[in-house]
Each structure stands twice: as C-alpha cells, then as structure tokens.
Design a protein around this motif. Structure first.
Motif, PDB file in Angstrom:
ATOM      1  N   ILE A 208     -31.903  43.853 -26.363  1.00 11.39           N
ATOM      2  CA  ILE A 208     -29.992  44.126 -25.776  1.00 11.39           C
ATOM      3  C   ILE A 208     -29.725  44.140 -27.227  1.00 11.39           C
ATOM      4  CG2 ILE A 208     -28.304  43.264 -24.570  1.00 11.39           C
ATOM      5  CD1 ILE A 208     -29.849  42.818 -22.016  1.00 11.39           C
ATOM      6  N   LEU A 209     -28.414  44.831 -27.395  1.00  8.96           N
ATOM      7  CA  LEU A 209     -27.760  44.313 -29.466  1.00  8.96           C
ATOM      8  C   LEU A 209     -26.808  43.189 -28.810  1.00  8.96           C
ATOM      9  CD1 LEU A 209     -28.302  47.828 -29.973  1.00  8.96           C
ATOM     10  CD2 LEU A 209     -29.712  46.386 -30.374  1.00  8.96           C
ATOM     11  N   LYS A 210     -26.527  42.852 -29.560  1.00 12.18           N
ATOM     12  CA  LYS A 210     -25.085  41.666 -29.838  1.00 12.18           C
ATOM     13  C   LYS A 210     -24.102  42.475 -30.575  1.00 12.18           C
ATOM     14  CE  LYS A 210     -28.070  38.677 -28.925  1.00 12.18           C
ATOM     15  NZ  LYS A 210     -28.908  39.508 -29.216  1.00 12.18           N
ATOM     16  N   GLN A 211     -24.035  43.572 -30.854  1.00 14.87           N
ATOM     17  CA  GLN A 211     -23.264  44.983 -31.433  1.00 14.87           C
ATOM     18  C   GLN A 211     -23.077  46.194 -31.151  1.00 14.87           C
ATOM     19  OE1 GLN A 211     -19.841  43.805 -32.078  1.00 14.87           O
ATOM     20  NE2 GLN A 211     -20.438  41.601 -32.100  1.00 14.87           N
ATOM     21  N   PRO A 212     -22.363  46.617 -30.358  1.00 15.13           N
ATOM     22  CA  PRO A 212     -21.295  46.170 -29.224  1.00 15.13           C
ATOM     23  C   PRO A 212     -21.622  44.952 -28.383  1.00 15.13           C
ATOM     24  CG  PRO A 212     -21.790  48.501 -29.048  1.00 15.13           C
ATOM     25  CD  PRO A 212     -22.852  48.436 -29.598  1.00 15.13           C
ATOM     26  N   ALA A 213     -20.727  44.079 -28.475  1.00 14.98           N
ATOM     27  CA  ALA A 213     -21.271  42.770 -27.343  1.00 14.98           C
ATOM     28  C   ALA A 213     -21.398  43.248 -26.155  1.00 14.98           C
ATOM     29  CB  ALA A 213     -19.665  41.922 -27.176  1.00 14.98           C
ATOM     30  N   PRO A 214     -22.417  42.897 -25.719  1.00 16.59           N
ATOM     31  CA  PRO A 214     -22.616  43.008 -23.360  1.00 16.59           C
ATOM     32  C   PRO A 214     -21.083  42.263 -22.915  1.00 16.59           C
ATOM     33  CG  PRO A 214     -24.402  41.122 -24.778  1.00 16.59           C
ATOM     34  CD  PRO A 214     -23.510  42.121 -25.588  1.00 16.59           C
ATOM     35  N   GLY A 215     -21.132  42.841 -21.781  1.00 16.52           N
ATOM     36  CA  GLY A 215     -19.799  42.217 -21.412  1.00 16.52           C
ATOM     37  C   GLY A 215     -20.319  42.254 -19.597  1.00 16.52           C
ATOM     38  N   VAL A 216     -19.798  41.145 -18.571  1.00 15.87           N
ATOM     39  CA  VAL A 216     -19.982  41.020 -17.312  1.00 15.87           C
ATOM     40  C   VAL A 216     -17.831  41.231 -16.759  1.00 15.87           C
ATOM     41  CG1 VAL A 216     -19.900  38.752 -17.350  1.00 15.87           C
ATOM     42  CG2 VAL A 216     -21.099  40.475 -15.576  1.00 15.87           C
ATOM     43  N   TRP A 217     -18.413  41.883 -15.859  1.00 20.96           N
ATOM     44  CA  TRP A 217     -16.589  41.800 -15.287  1.00 20.96           C
ATOM     45  C   TRP A 217     -16.734  41.791 -14.270  1.00 20.96           C
ATOM     46  CZ3 TRP A 217     -17.926  45.108 -19.423  1.00 20.96           C
ATOM     47  CH2 TRP A 217     -18.307  44.907 -20.147  1.00 20.96           C
ATOM     48  N   THR A 218     -15.051  41.304 -13.234  1.00 19.26           N
ATOM     49  CA  THR A 218     -15.520  41.650 -11.728  1.00 19.26           C
ATOM     50  C   THR A 218     -14.950  42.710 -11.490  1.00 19.26           C
ATOM     51  OG1 THR A 218     -14.952  39.642 -11.730  1.00 19.26           O
ATOM     52  CG2 THR A 218     -13.959  41.023  -9.711  1.00 19.26           C
ATOM     53  N   ASP A 219     -15.447  43.654 -11.077  1.00 23.27           N
ATOM     54  CA  ASP A 219     -15.203  44.866 -10.718  1.00 23.27           C
ATOM     55  C   ASP A 219     -14.265  45.200  -9.629  1.00 23.27           C
ATOM     56  OD1 ASP A 219     -15.708  48.446 -10.942  1.00 23.27           O
ATOM     57  OD2 ASP A 219     -17.084  48.309  -9.699  1.00 23.27           O
ATOM     58  N   SER A 220     -14.708  44.333  -8.807  1.00 22.87           N
ATOM     59  CA  SER A 220     -14.081  44.335  -7.236  1.00 22.87           C
ATOM     60  C   SER A 220     -13.949  43.851  -6.253  1.00 22.87           C
ATOM     61  CB  SER A 220     -14.139  46.678  -6.626  1.00 22.87           C
ATOM     62  OG  SER A 220     -15.312  46.511  -6.027  1.00 22.87           O
ATOM     63  N   LEU A 221     -13.411  43.620  -4.764  1.00 20.68           N
ATOM     64  CA  LEU A 221     -14.196  43.256  -3.857  1.00 20.68           C
ATOM     65  C   LEU A 221     -13.845  43.766  -2.440  1.00 20.68           C
ATOM     66  CD1 LEU A 221     -10.803  40.307  -3.816  1.00 20.68           C
ATOM     67  CD2 LEU A 221     -12.741  40.107  -5.060  1.00 20.68           C
ATOM     68  N   GLY A 222     -15.606  44.386  -2.340  1.00 18.41           N
ATOM     69  CA  GLY A 222     -15.823  44.884  -1.503  1.00 18.41           C
ATOM     70  C   GLY A 222     -15.680  44.424   0.233  1.00 18.41           C
ATOM     71  N   ASP A 223     -16.127  45.099   0.952  1.00 14.90           N
ATOM     72  CA  ASP A 223     -16.328  45.039   1.967  1.00 14.90           C
ATOM     73  C   ASP A 223     -16.900  43.490   2.734  1.00 14.90           C
ATOM     74  OD1 ASP A 223     -15.005  47.082   2.874  1.00 14.90           O
ATOM     75  OD2 ASP A 223     -16.523  48.208   3.327  1.00 14.90           O
ATOM     76  N   SER A 224     -18.111  43.041   2.044  1.00 10.38           N
ATOM     77  CA  SER A 224     -18.630  41.563   2.041  1.00 10.38           C
ATOM     78  C   SER A 224     -19.242  41.782   0.984  1.00 10.38           C
ATOM     79  CB  SER A 224     -19.441  42.476   2.550  1.00 10.38           C
ATOM     80  OG  SER A 224     -20.772  44.055   2.054  1.00 10.38           O
ATOM     81  N   ALA A 225     -18.609  41.828  -0.388  1.00 10.20           N
ATOM     82  CA  ALA A 225     -19.038  41.215  -1.679  1.00 10.20           C
ATOM     83  C   ALA A 225     -18.117  41.335  -2.290  1.00 10.20           C
ATOM     84  CB  ALA A 225     -20.799  41.695  -2.281  1.00 10.20           C
ATOM     85  N   VAL A 226     -18.643  40.040  -3.896  1.00  9.37           N
ATOM     86  CA  VAL A 226     -17.735  40.247  -4.938  1.00  9.37           C
ATOM     87  C   VAL A 226     -18.439  41.286  -5.416  1.00  9.37           C
ATOM     88  CG1 VAL A 226     -16.794  39.372  -6.887  1.00  9.37           C
ATOM     89  CG2 VAL A 226     -16.170  38.059  -4.155  1.00  9.37           C
TER      90      VAL A 226
END
Length: 285
Positions: A208-226
């Motif tokens: 996994i390359l450092k540039q462009p940097a990887p990322g993690v974000w909150t996408d949505s609030l689903g029926d049974s999961a974040v």
C-alpha cells in the motif's frame, strides 16, 4: 494503279514498328528498374522507422504502403511510355478504387483505426483495458483487430473500429490503482478504534503506497451498521492481492479487538390488543 497510302509503306511501317518496340522496351525497363528502386526505397524507409523505434506493426504497414504507391506510379508511367493514354487509365483506377472502398468500408474503417491506435498508443501490449465493452489484457494489436486475453483465459478479438468508436479505459497507464472497501461495524462499537486499526493495517502492508495517502472515513449510517469506506493505492500489479489480503487481515483484527461486523437485521415490535388497519380490534379467541 492507285498509290499506296504513306502509312502503309514499308519504310513507314518499319520506322513505326521500331518506335513501338523501343517504347515497349523503355516501358519494360522503367517497370523493372522502378520496381527494384521502389523496393530499395521502401526498405530504406523501413530501417529509418526502426531506428526511430516506431511500432513494428506500423513499420510493416508503412513499408508496404510506400512500396505499393511507388509500384502503382511506375505502372502508370510504364503504360504511358508504351503509348497507352494515361487519363483513361487513371480514371479507371479511380473508379475501381472507389468501388473497392465502398465494398470494403468496414474493413477500411478497421484499418484506419488500427493505424491510429498504433500511432497514438492509448494502450500497449500487456495493459489491462476495457475496449469495445470487453475487459482483458492486451495480447496483440494488429491493423484490423486487437486481441485480448480475458480474466478466465478466453481470447477476444475486438475490431479496431469498435474500439475507436467507444470509450477506452486503461487500468495500467498511470502505474497505480486504487482499491475501495466498504465495511460496516456495530453501532455500539468504537468508531475511532476501528479507524485506528484500519490505519495500522495500512501502515503494515508494504504494497500500500504512502502517496497518495490511504484513508478511512465514515460513509453512512445504515439500518444495522455504521458503514466505513476504505481507500488505498497500490502498484497496478498488486491491487488484487493487496485488496484481498487486507480484507482478511481486517476481519481477523476486528475479531481479535472485539469489533463486530453486523449482518442485516430488523426489529419487530408486536403490540397485543392493538387496533387493526381500518380501526377494527382483534377478536378474542
């Protein structure tokens, strides 16, 4: 006794026949020497293109094109020298060329697009592409069609005209690929902790390359999961292995850290004695 016309006299016939023979000999000489020179010139052009590192398929096509044009010019010159008028001959060749062009319209379109694909190189042999609605690795590029090897090892021959008339997607051209995963965690789980684990796994995988940097974000609030969305870049040859290995490592790490990966579920509340649709009340047994 009537006089013999001048153009039937022996001296005239002898002189005229000699002139015709000389013209025919000159025409034959033009044709033979010209064909030899045309081949030499075509070979010189071929070597020049090779030194310029032009694509081998295009070199062969241009060499044959140069040779064919020169031979056609030589034939017209030889026939003109032999005494055959050139204007009707050129007109006949033009008419024949038009008829052939109309009859081979599809093939000529493939040929034209083949030359453009070789010249502008939107993809090369070995690239993974989407062309003409087909996904595969480019095996060869000819003047009439492009050969692809599909992921299941089937072969596809896509006409160049179909490729040129549609969008071309090259997955390898920029050297890197991005993969994206969507993962859901339970509503009672710590989002910050889950994101921290994801970032640790990103840092631990050298693919996994450092540039462009990887990322993690909150996408949505689903029926049974974040729902979290994860994006990371790799070299184009590592994308599939890196994605699948990362997904397995994430599942194992979440399990070890007590972070749940919930499946879809629905809560059902039953109220006894409540009104039915229409205002009616249920009958007691």
């Amino acid at each position: 006794m009537s006089a013999v016309p001048e153009h039937f006299t022996l001296p005239y016939l002898t002189e005229h026949g000699t002139q015709i023979a000389l013209n025919l000999l000159a025409a034959l000489l033009i044709l033979l020497v010209g064909v030899w020179l045309a081949a030499r010139l075509a070979n010189i052009a071929q070597r020049a293109l090779q030194r310029a590192r032009v694509d081998a398929t295009l070199i062969g096509f241009l060499r044959n094109l140069i040779y064919g044009v020169l031979v056609a010019v030589l034939v017209v010159m030889a026939l003109t020298k032999a005494g055959i008028p050139s204007a009707p001959l050129v007109a006949a060749l033009g008419t024949a060329g038009l008829a052939i062009g109309l009859a081979l319209q599809g093939s000529l379109s493939n040929l034209a697009w083949g030359v453009l694909l070789i010249v502008f190189r939107p993809f090369r042999v070995g690239d993974y592409v989407t062309v003409g609605g087909v996904d595969g690795t480019v095996e060869s590029i000819s003047l009439m069609h492009t050969q692809l090897v599909l992921p299941d090892n089937r072969e596809a021959f896509v006409p160049n005209a179909k490729i040129g008339g549609d969008a071309i997607v090259n997955f390898n051209r920029r050297g890197t690929r991005r993969f994206e995963l969507k993962v859901g965690i339970g509503y009672k789980d710590d989002i910050g902790k889950a994101m921290h684990i994801v970032r640790q796994l990103f840092d631990a995988d050298p693919r996994i390359l450092k540039q462009p940097a990887p990322g993690v974000w909150t996408d949505s609030l689903g029926d049974s999961a974040v729902n979290l969305v994860l994006r990371a870049y790799t070299r184009y040859g590592d994308v599939w292995a890196a994605q699948t290995d990362f997904l397995r490592a994430l599942k194992e790490r979440f399990d070890a850290e007590g972070i749940s990966l919930p499946f879809p579920q629905r809560e059902l509340t039953v109220i006894q004695g409540g009104p039915l649709p229409g205002g009616q009340r249920p009958q007691s047994p």
